[in-house]
Design a protein around this motif. Structure first.
Motif, PDB file in Angstrom:
ATOM      1  N   LEU A   1       0.866  -1.185   0.000  1.00 24.50           N
ATOM      2  CA  LEU A   1       0.000   0.000   0.000  1.00 24.50           C
ATOM      3  C   LEU A   1       0.901   1.233   0.000  1.00 24.50           C
ATOM      4  O   LEU A   1       1.482   1.589   1.028  1.00 24.50           O
ATOM      5  N   PHE A   2       1.035   1.850  -1.167  1.00 23.36           N
ATOM      6  CA  PHE A   2       1.960   2.973  -1.314  1.00 23.36           C
ATOM      7  C   PHE A   2       1.188   4.261  -1.570  1.00 23.36           C
ATOM      8  O   PHE A   2       0.332   4.315  -2.474  1.00 23.36           O
TER       9      PHE A   2
ATOM     10  N   LYS B   1       0.972   7.710  -3.170  1.00 22.62           N
ATOM     11  CA  LYS B   1       1.607   8.322  -4.344  1.00 22.62           C
ATOM     12  C   LYS B   1       0.782   9.522  -4.792  1.00 22.62           C
ATOM     13  O   LYS B   1      -0.356   9.712  -4.360  1.00 22.62           O
ATOM     14  N   GLY B   2       1.352  10.287  -5.733  1.00 19.96           N
ATOM     15  CA  GLY B   2       0.627  11.415  -6.297  1.00 19.96           C
ATOM     16  C   GLY B   2       0.895  11.553  -7.777  1.00 19.96           C
ATOM     17  O   GLY B   2       1.880  11.021  -8.301  1.00 19.96           O
ATOM     18  N   GLY B   3       0.005  12.271  -8.474  1.00 20.89           N
ATOM     19  CA  GLY B   3       0.230  12.583  -9.877  1.00 20.89           C
ATOM     20  C   GLY B   3      -0.078  11.436 -10.822  1.00 20.89           C
ATOM     21  O   GLY B   3      -0.750  10.474 -10.469  1.00 20.89           O
ATOM     22  N   ASP B   4       0.455  11.527 -12.036  1.00 20.70           N
ATOM     23  CA  ASP B   4       0.206  10.540 -13.088  1.00 20.70           C
ATOM     24  C   ASP B   4       1.156   9.352 -12.911  1.00 20.70           C
ATOM     25  O   ASP B   4       2.370   9.500 -13.009  1.00 20.70           O
ATOM     26  N   LEU B   5       0.593   8.188 -12.683  1.00 16.88           N
ATOM     27  CA  LEU B   5       1.397   7.000 -12.393  1.00 16.88           C
ATOM     28  C   LEU B   5       1.457   6.027 -13.576  1.00 16.88           C
ATOM     29  O   LEU B   5       1.972   4.924 -13.444  1.00 16.88           O
ATOM     30  N   THR B   6       0.957   6.439 -14.722  1.00 19.09           N
ATOM     31  CA  THR B   6       0.835   5.531 -15.868  1.00 19.09           C
ATOM     32  C   THR B   6       2.158   4.856 -16.215  1.00 19.09           C
ATOM     33  O   THR B   6       2.245   3.624 -16.304  1.00 19.09           O
ATOM     34  N   GLU B   7       3.191   5.649 -16.423  1.00 19.06           N
ATOM     35  CA  GLU B   7       4.485   5.094 -16.836  1.00 19.06           C
ATOM     36  C   GLU B   7       5.114   4.250 -15.734  1.00 19.06           C
ATOM     37  O   GLU B   7       5.661   3.179 -15.978  1.00 19.06           O
ATOM     38  N   GLU B   8       5.027   4.767 -14.507  1.00 26.50           N
ATOM     39  CA  GLU B   8       5.618   4.048 -13.372  1.00 26.50           C
ATOM     40  C   GLU B   8       5.024   2.653 -13.220  1.00 26.50           C
ATOM     41  O   GLU B   8       5.746   1.676 -12.986  1.00 26.50           O
TER      42      GLU B   8
ATOM     43  N   GLY C   1       5.459  -5.071 -13.638  1.00 21.89           N
ATOM     44  CA  GLY C   1       5.306  -6.511 -13.844  1.00 21.89           C
ATOM     45  C   GLY C   1       4.305  -7.162 -12.915  1.00 21.89           C
ATOM     46  O   GLY C   1       4.180  -8.382 -12.868  1.00 21.89           O
ATOM     47  N   PHE C   2       3.581  -6.372 -12.137  1.00 23.77           N
ATOM     48  CA  PHE C   2       2.523  -6.869 -11.255  1.00 23.77           C
ATOM     49  C   PHE C   2       1.245  -6.117 -11.596  1.00 23.77           C
ATOM     50  O   PHE C   2       1.289  -5.005 -12.105  1.00 23.77           O
ATOM     51  N   ARG C   3       0.133  -6.705 -11.269  1.00 26.02           N
ATOM     52  CA  ARG C   3      -1.138  -5.991 -11.429  1.00 26.02           C
ATOM     53  C   ARG C   3      -1.318  -5.052 -10.243  1.00 26.02           C
ATOM     54  O   ARG C   3      -1.263  -5.482  -9.096  1.00 26.02           O
ATOM     55  N   ALA C   4      -1.505  -3.791 -10.541  1.00 23.07           N
ATOM     56  CA  ALA C   4      -1.676  -2.792  -9.474  1.00 23.07           C
ATOM     57  C   ALA C   4      -3.071  -2.176  -9.560  1.00 23.07           C
ATOM     58  O   ALA C   4      -3.615  -1.988 -10.655  1.00 23.07           O
ATOM     59  N   THR C   5      -3.634  -1.879  -8.399  1.00 25.14           N
ATOM     60  CA  THR C   5      -4.895  -1.140  -8.325  1.00 25.14           C
ATOM     61  C   THR C   5      -4.580   0.263  -7.820  1.00 25.14           C
ATOM     62  O   THR C   5      -3.827   0.413  -6.848  1.00 25.14           O
ATOM     63  N   VAL C   6      -5.139   1.267  -8.487  1.00 22.02           N
ATOM     64  CA  VAL C   6      -4.896   2.650  -8.068  1.00 22.02           C
ATOM     65  C   VAL C   6      -6.185   3.204  -7.463  1.00 22.02           C
ATOM     66  O   VAL C   6      -7.235   3.231  -8.110  1.00 22.02           O
ATOM     67  N   ILE C   7      -6.091   3.610  -6.211  1.00 21.88           N
ATOM     68  CA  ILE C   7      -7.245   4.128  -5.463  1.00 21.88           C
ATOM     69  C   ILE C   7      -7.112   5.641  -5.344  1.00 21.88           C
ATOM     70  O   ILE C   7      -6.078   6.150  -4.877  1.00 21.88           O
ATOM     71  N   ASN C   8      -8.133   6.372  -5.742  1.00 21.27           N
ATOM     72  CA  ASN C   8      -8.137   7.829  -5.582  1.00 21.27           C
ATOM     73  C   ASN C   8      -8.562   8.182  -4.159  1.00 21.27           C
ATOM     74  O   ASN C   8      -9.682   7.858  -3.745  1.00 21.27           O
TER      75      ASN C   8
ATOM     76  N   VAL D   1      -1.451   3.189  -4.275  1.00 17.74           N
ATOM     77  CA  VAL D   1      -1.148   2.091  -5.212  1.00 17.74           C
ATOM     78  C   VAL D   1      -1.176   0.789  -4.410  1.00 17.74           C
ATOM     79  O   VAL D   1      -0.435   0.641  -3.426  1.00 17.74           O
ATOM     80  N   VAL D   2      -2.028  -0.136  -4.824  1.00 21.71           N
ATOM     81  CA  VAL D   2      -2.205  -1.405  -4.118  1.00 21.71           C
ATOM     82  C   VAL D   2      -1.703  -2.534  -5.008  1.00 21.71           C
ATOM     83  O   VAL D   2      -2.138  -2.675  -6.154  1.00 21.71           O
ATOM     84  N   VAL D   3      -0.792  -3.330  -4.466  1.00 20.47           N
ATOM     85  CA  VAL D   3      -0.287  -4.511  -5.185  1.00 20.47           C
ATOM     86  C   VAL D   3      -0.386  -5.696  -4.234  1.00 20.47           C
ATOM     87  O   VAL D   3       0.149  -5.652  -3.124  1.00 20.47           O
ATOM     88  N   LYS D   4      -1.067  -6.740  -4.669  1.00 23.75           N
ATOM     89  CA  LYS D   4      -1.179  -7.955  -3.844  1.00 23.75           C
ATOM     90  C   LYS D   4      -0.157  -8.967  -4.364  1.00 23.75           C
ATOM     91  O   LYS D   4      -0.248  -9.390  -5.515  1.00 23.75           O
ATOM     92  N   ALA D   5       0.790  -9.309  -3.509  1.00 20.28           N
ATOM     93  CA  ALA D   5       1.884 -10.192  -3.936  1.00 20.28           C
ATOM     94  C   ALA D   5       1.494 -11.644  -3.734  1.00 20.28           C
ATOM     95  O   ALA D   5       0.724 -11.967  -2.840  1.00 20.28           O
TER      96      ALA D   5
END
Length: 202
Positions: free
Chosen positions: A160-161, A163-170, A175-182, A198-202
């Motif tokens: 659970l990170f 973050k701010g701004g446009d994360l498209t490129e990042e 290589g993981f599926r990420a969910t972006v929560i506003n 940014v949510v990534v379930k490992a």
């Protein structure tokens, strides 16, 4: 009195509200001596630091007994506010900068947070298994995951990170599926319009 914390988290114990207020006093006192948080943030501490950190818990309720790692905690964010909110979870707060960890250790002691360990260390030197790994604007998502792969709880690990701004490129690179929560879905203040989890379930 921190009216916004009370508004968005109305069911806490009086002791928890007191700890949030005390945390602000401790951090601002230290900030007058060393640079713990950005000077421009000091007048908006409740929004920019407390509510921002606690947004993680608006999305993810931590399972009781879980181990949580906060990497690059700086002045204790998001780890310390989350530890106040989740007294039955254990928190490990790590930063490579000694003077910032000294501030966190002082806050933890004064707040009586027995569920927090704060240490100066590099994440690659850590051992252990964590159910949740959190961070605020420390490094790109791919880097954070690479650093902590060996620290994931093998059954369940959620990143659970903040973050701010446009994360498209990042996020293309990870290589993981990420969910972006506003975060703006939880809070109405303008500060949160560009803030995300940014949510990534490992």
């Amino acid at each position: 009195m921190q009216a916004l914390v009370r508004k968005y988290f109305p069911d806490l114990k009086p002791r928890q509200y007191q700890q949030f207020e005390q945390l602000e006093e401790i951090i601002l006192d230290w900030n007058s001596k060393i640079n713990v948080i950005s000077r421009k943030d000091t007048e908006a501490f409740e929004i920019n630091h407390l509510l921002h950190a606690l947004a993680i818990n608006k999305y993810q309720h931590f399972k009781i007994g879980s181990k949580v790692l906060d990497i690059g905690t700086g002045g204790g964010f998001p780890g310390v506010p989350l530890a106040i909110l989740n007294p039955k979870c254990s928190f490990h707060l790590v930063d490579s900068i000694g003077k910032k960890i000294k501030v966190v250790q002082d806050a933890v002691e004064k707040l009586g947070l027995e569920n927090v360990k704060a240490e100066q260390n590099r994440v690659e030197n850590l051992k252990g298994e964590y159910r949740y790994i959190v961070s605020r604007a420390v490094a790109p998502t791919k880097q954070l995951i690479t650093w902590t792969k060996k620290l994931q709880n093998p059954q369940h690990c959620t990143y659970l990170f903040l973050k701010g701004g446009d994360l498209t490129e990042e996020l293309k690179e990870i290589g993981f599926r990420a969910t972006v929560i506003n975060i703006s879905q939880y809070y109405k203040e303008p500060f949160f319009e560009t803030k995300k989890i940014v949510v990534v379930k490992a």
